[in-house]
Design a protein around this motif. Structure first.
Motif, PDB file in Angstrom:
ATOM      1  N   MET A   6       2.659   4.122   1.429  1.00  0.00           N
ATOM      2  CA  MET A   6       1.935   2.873   1.636  1.00  0.00           C
ATOM      3  C   MET A   6       0.429   3.135   1.704  1.00  0.00           C
ATOM      4  O   MET A   6      -0.378   2.377   1.151  1.00  0.00           O
ATOM      5  N   PHE A   7       0.053   4.222   2.357  1.00  0.00           N
ATOM      6  CA  PHE A   7      -1.366   4.572   2.457  1.00  0.00           C
ATOM      7  C   PHE A   7      -1.925   4.986   1.102  1.00  0.00           C
ATOM      8  O   PHE A   7      -3.027   4.592   0.729  1.00  0.00           O
ATOM      9  N   TYR A   8      -1.163   5.789   0.363  1.00  0.00           N
ATOM     10  CA  TYR A   8      -1.639   6.205  -0.957  1.00  0.00           C
ATOM     11  C   TYR A   8      -1.747   5.011  -1.905  1.00  0.00           C
ATOM     12  O   TYR A   8      -2.634   4.971  -2.765  1.00  0.00           O
ATOM     13  N   GLY A   9      -0.864   4.048  -1.762  1.00  0.00           N
ATOM     14  CA  GLY A   9      -1.006   2.822  -2.540  1.00  0.00           C
ATOM     15  C   GLY A   9      -2.320   2.128  -2.247  1.00  0.00           C
ATOM     16  O   GLY A   9      -3.043   1.711  -3.164  1.00  0.00           O
ATOM     17  N   GLY A  10      -2.652   2.016  -0.968  1.00  0.00           N
ATOM     18  CA  GLY A  10      -3.928   1.414  -0.579  1.00  0.00           C
ATOM     19  C   GLY A  10      -5.117   2.196  -1.096  1.00  0.00           C
ATOM     20  O   GLY A  10      -6.130   1.618  -1.502  1.00  0.00           O
ATOM     21  N   VAL A  11      -5.004   3.513  -1.093  1.00  0.00           N
ATOM     22  CA  VAL A  11      -6.077   4.361  -1.612  1.00  0.00           C
ATOM     23  C   VAL A  11      -6.347   4.049  -3.080  1.00  0.00           C
ATOM     24  O   VAL A  11      -7.497   3.835  -3.490  1.00  0.00           O
ATOM     25  N   MET A  12      -5.291   4.000  -3.887  1.00  0.00           N
ATOM     26  CA  MET A  12      -5.473   3.792  -5.325  1.00  0.00           C
ATOM     27  C   MET A  12      -5.981   2.378  -5.617  1.00  0.00           C
ATOM     28  O   MET A  12      -6.814   2.176  -6.508  1.00  0.00           O
TER      29      MET A  12
END
Length: 311
Positions: free
Chosen positions: A270-276
């Motif tokens: 979920m965090f990596y999704g937000g990062v991208m």
């Protein structure tokens, strides 16, 4: 582990308070595949027209994305024109030309059949289910949809939802699909339609994951406690187009890069999704996604973690 994504590869003309760009490379499969390519191998199923040239092909090739499933057809590629001048959170559609996408019939290369992950980007749910049925060996399926399919093609959409493990849609779509204004009740109602988990995207406010009672065969994700991931506060948003698809690419790409799907992996995804998604909006089109390094991604991931660190 490889992800196969089926969706649109297109050209967009976009105007925002930061300026205007004409006919930039875009499309749900484009944003998804570029974002996911920083984590794992990606294969694309799409259709493009004669206006898709070696220049656009090179964007995929530079990230090692497999485009053997991208069909070349006579005519022009899918085109969309939109404006964010009135509201940065919602595009005003000025023109949509389906072109070769109107007769799209996904063709799955034999080399794609060993893919372990499948993402059904926002296209006709009949086509989404057809691809899912043609790839029975995948172990995890993600999907997306939009208001048009929810309102006008609900029966076909429900058949697609029954074969999706993780559905990623925004809060408006969640409420529309469920017929409920309460976000928690709406999420539970959507989960009752088939998906094991639901990730609700809130744009500039992050995303929330809801889990059904059978989420991934009882791996510990709690159906009674949603998980919320933040968005990064940005001083300037240049172009919001593709942020949701980039979120999906980062999210699903990270999951595919891990040995198994655990609660911790799901939450980090979920965090990596937000990062991208946060990188995508910093430039027009796919420009920022093309220029990233894994070091930049990890540095921003650390910022996201700090946003939610209490002690």
């Amino acid at each position: 582990m490889a992800i196969t994504v089926v969706g649109s590869v297109a050209f967009d003309t976009v105007e925002t308070p930061a300026g205007r760009v004409d006919r930039c490379l875009a499309g749900a499969a484009t944003y998804f595949s570029l974002a996911a390519s920083y984590f794992t191998d990606v294969r694309v199923i799409a259709v493009v027209g004669e206006d898709f040239t070696a220049k656009e092909e090179a964007v995929f090739a530079a990230r090692g994305i497999d485009t053997r499933g991208v069909e070349r057809a006579p005519g022009k590629s899918f085109f969309w024109q939109g404006s964010y001048l009135e509201n940065l959170n919602e595009a005003k559609t000025l023109q949509t030309d389906l072109n070769v996408f109107a007769s799209f019939e996904p063709k799955i290369p034999a080399a794609y059949q060993d893919s372990e992950f499948l993402f059904l980007a926002n296209i006709d749910p009949v086509l989404q289910k057809r691809v899912r049925d043609a790839m029975p060996g995948v172990k995890l399926v993600g999907g997306d949809t939009m208001n048009y399919w929810i309102n006008d093609h609900r029966d076909n959409l429900l058949k697609m939802l029954a074969c999706v493990d993780i559905l990623l849609i925004n809060d408006t779509e969640t409420k529309l699909l469920a017929g409920s204004r309460n976000p928690v009740k709406a999420a539970r109602d959507v989960l009752s339609l088939g998906p094991k988990s639901l990730v609700v995207k809130h744009g500039e406010y992050g995303a929330t994951a809801f889990f059904g009672p059978n989420s991934f065969h009882g791996n510990g994700l709690d159906s009674h406690h949603p998980f919320r991931a933040p968005a990064l506060p940005l001083a300037e948003v240049v172009d919001p187009t593709g942020a949701g698809d980039s979120f999906a690419g980062g999210f699903f790409g990270y999951i595919a890069s891990q040995p198994e799907l655990t609660p911790a992996v799901f939450k980090r995804a979920m965090f990596y999704g937000g990062v991208m998604g946060s990188f995508t909006v910093e430039r027009f089109g796919t420009e920022r996604l093309r220029q990233l390094t894994r070091e930049e991604i990890e540095e921003r991931f650390a910022i996201f973690r700090e946003l939610t660190h209490l002690d």
